[in-house]
Design an enzyme around this catalytic site. Sequence first.
Site, PDB file in Angstrom:
ATOM      1  N   TYR A 184      -2.247 -17.486  10.274  1.00  0.00           N
ATOM      2  CA  TYR A 184      -1.452 -16.422  10.569  1.00  0.00           C
ATOM      3  C   TYR A 184      -0.075 -16.694  11.153  1.00  0.00           C
ATOM      4  O   TYR A 184       0.493 -16.267  10.822  1.00  0.00           O
ATOM      5  CB  TYR A 184      -2.736 -14.936  10.991  1.00  0.00           C
ATOM      6  CG  TYR A 184      -1.054 -13.976  11.024  1.00  0.00           C
ATOM      7  CD1 TYR A 184      -1.453 -13.393   9.731  1.00  0.00           C
ATOM      8  CD2 TYR A 184      -0.927 -13.215  12.613  1.00  0.00           C
ATOM      9  CE1 TYR A 184      -0.913 -11.738  10.074  1.00  0.00           C
ATOM     10  CE2 TYR A 184      -0.427 -12.326  12.271  1.00  0.00           C
ATOM     11  CZ  TYR A 184      -0.566 -11.311  10.976  1.00  0.00           C
ATOM     12  OH  TYR A 184       0.035 -10.347  11.699  1.00  0.00           O
ATOM     13  N   SER A 216       5.131 -10.536  14.166  1.00  0.00           N
ATOM     14  CA  SER A 216       3.968 -10.545  15.268  1.00  0.00           C
ATOM     15  C   SER A 216       3.566 -11.536  16.129  1.00  0.00           C
ATOM     16  O   SER A 216       4.497 -12.309  16.190  1.00  0.00           O
ATOM     17  CB  SER A 216       2.567 -11.031  14.696  1.00  0.00           C
ATOM     18  OG  SER A 216       1.953 -10.987  15.587  1.00  0.00           O
TER      19      SER A 216
HETATM   20  P1  NAP Z   1      -3.440  -3.218   7.383  1.00  0.00           P
HETATM   21  O1  NAP Z   1      -3.187  -1.639   8.098  1.00  0.00           O
HETATM   22  O2  NAP Z   1      -3.927  -3.653   6.603  1.00  0.00           O
HETATM   23  O3  NAP Z   1      -2.153  -2.638   6.112  1.00  0.00           O
HETATM   24  C1  NAP Z   1      -2.227  -3.553   5.432  1.00  0.00           C
HETATM   25  C2  NAP Z   1      -0.990  -3.427   3.762  1.00  0.00           C
HETATM   26  O4  NAP Z   1      -1.204  -4.632   3.035  1.00  0.00           O
HETATM   27  C3  NAP Z   1      -1.660  -1.876   3.247  1.00  0.00           C
HETATM   28  O5  NAP Z   1      -1.133  -1.378   2.374  1.00  0.00           O
HETATM   29  C4  NAP Z   1      -2.226  -3.070   2.104  1.00  0.00           C
HETATM   30  O6  NAP Z   1      -2.559  -2.370   1.030  1.00  0.00           O
HETATM   31  C5  NAP Z   1      -0.973  -3.864   2.021  1.00  0.00           C
HETATM   32  N1  NAP Z   1      -1.535  -4.917   1.165  1.00  0.00           N
HETATM   33  C6  NAP Z   1      -1.740  -6.312   1.727  1.00  0.00           C
HETATM   34  N2  NAP Z   1      -2.145  -7.182   0.787  1.00  0.00           N
HETATM   35  C7  NAP Z   1      -0.894  -7.563   0.056  1.00  0.00           C
HETATM   36  C8  NAP Z   1      -0.438  -7.631  -1.288  1.00  0.00           C
HETATM   37  N3  NAP Z   1      -1.144  -8.889  -1.485  1.00  0.00           N
HETATM   38  N4  NAP Z   1       0.080  -6.447  -1.776  1.00  0.00           N
HETATM   39  C9  NAP Z   1       0.681  -5.690  -0.973  1.00  0.00           C
HETATM   40  N5  NAP Z   1      -0.035  -5.198  -0.789  1.00  0.00           N
HETATM   41  C10 NAP Z   1      -0.741  -5.740   0.492  1.00  0.00           C
HETATM   42  O7  NAP Z   1      -2.189  -3.430   8.549  1.00  0.00           O
HETATM   43  P2  NAP Z   1      -1.084  -3.251   9.554  1.00  0.00           P
HETATM   44  O8  NAP Z   1      -1.924  -4.130  10.498  1.00  0.00           O
HETATM   45  O9  NAP Z   1      -0.644  -1.650   9.063  1.00  0.00           O
HETATM   46  O10 NAP Z   1       0.162  -4.780   9.375  1.00  0.00           O
HETATM   47  C11 NAP Z   1       1.243  -4.395   8.862  1.00  0.00           C
HETATM   48  C12 NAP Z   1       1.894  -5.583   9.324  1.00  0.00           C
HETATM   49  O11 NAP Z   1       2.508  -5.630  10.498  1.00  0.00           O
HETATM   50  C13 NAP Z   1       1.505  -6.494   7.857  1.00  0.00           C
HETATM   51  O12 NAP Z   1       2.652  -7.834   7.339  1.00  0.00           O
HETATM   52  C14 NAP Z   1       1.166  -7.578   9.959  1.00  0.00           C
HETATM   53  O13 NAP Z   1       1.031  -8.895   9.901  1.00  0.00           O
HETATM   54  C15 NAP Z   1       1.557  -6.794  10.761  1.00  0.00           C
HETATM   55  N6  NAP Z   1       1.222  -6.513  12.163  1.00  0.00           N
HETATM   56  C16 NAP Z   1       0.064  -6.542  12.602  1.00  0.00           C
HETATM   57  C17 NAP Z   1      -0.144  -6.062  13.882  1.00  0.00           C
HETATM   58  C18 NAP Z   1      -1.171  -5.214  14.107  1.00  0.00           C
HETATM   59  O14 NAP Z   1      -1.630  -5.624  15.302  1.00  0.00           O
HETATM   60  N7  NAP Z   1      -1.819  -4.255  13.840  1.00  0.00           N
HETATM   61  C19 NAP Z   1       0.322  -7.040  15.113  1.00  0.00           C
HETATM   62  C20 NAP Z   1       1.319  -7.679  14.433  1.00  0.00           C
HETATM   63  C21 NAP Z   1       1.488  -7.845  13.233  1.00  0.00           C
HETATM   64  P3  NAP Z   1      -3.683  -1.887   0.177  1.00  0.00           P
HETATM   65  O15 NAP Z   1      -4.198  -1.101   1.311  1.00  0.00           O
HETATM   66  O16 NAP Z   1      -3.158  -0.726  -0.478  1.00  0.00           O
HETATM   67  O17 NAP Z   1      -4.772  -3.021  -0.179  1.00  0.00           O
END
Ligand code: NAP
Length: 247
Positions: free
Chosen positions: A156, A142
Amino acid sequence: MTRPVLLITGASAGIGAATARLAAARGYDLALGYLSDRDGAEAVAIACRAQGARVLLLRADVSDPDEIDEMFDRIDTGFGQLDALVNNAGVVDVASTVTRMDHARLRRMFDINVIGAFLVAKQAVLRMQRQGDGGVIVNLSSAAARLGSANLFVDYAASKSAIDTFTKGLSDEVAGDGIRVNAVRPGIIETEIHAKAGQPDRAGQLGPLVPMGRSGSAEEVAEAILFLLSDRASYITGTTLDVTGGR
Ligand code: NAP
């Protein structure tokens, strides 16, 4: 020609779901991990199968080493091979200063975002080494790793900084096996992760402050991930690619 098999953790929503749909269209078979959102995972699986992909849905908590092992057992049985990994499952917590963070919060953050990512990559690498045919891993870092996220979620940010270091170290360890390891660093991306952290309009509020004047989409991050997975990135390893609109 057989389709390469790609495992994506956290594929039920957001960036993982967008990556799964794009990967299916680009010719991958898919092992899709999720935790609680069975309906979301099913919907992604249906969309991927419509693109001709074989899909295995795998419920596993990446903070539980036994569940990680079971997930890989099911991949072995279902596909008998693993060619690529997108180490994407991750969480953020509600806004807080460091002085208000308790042990339970820090344990959850590092168990999921760091130790989970290590153990999933470990199992993937063991299989790639055994196959002897190389492989490719993309970790989700991130922009927070650079920015520190003061007064919001330094925990985080620190977990993602660990992912940057992990990416470089692991890539050096496995380069000789033909396995490439890189990370993407998304910026402000429109997914449900912000609502889960109690800030549903975070992307809307911060988008205008980004140099490009807007937040990004999960599909834009997926494009970067698919590039790093592909042979077009054949000489790229041990690096992180910012997908931040300049932030
Ligand atoms: P999201 O929409 O909240 O999706 C998160 C995913 O991770 C969901 O499929 C969730 O599964 C799964 N998950 C969470 N805890 C878990 C666990 N303990 N075991 C297995 N699966 C788990 O998040 P996103 O925004 O797509 O983020 C995806 C990645 O990108 C993350 O690593 C996040 O830190 C990174 N990121 C995101 C952003 C942003 O702005 N969105 C920015 C920088 C980095 P369920 O829903 O089925 O529980």
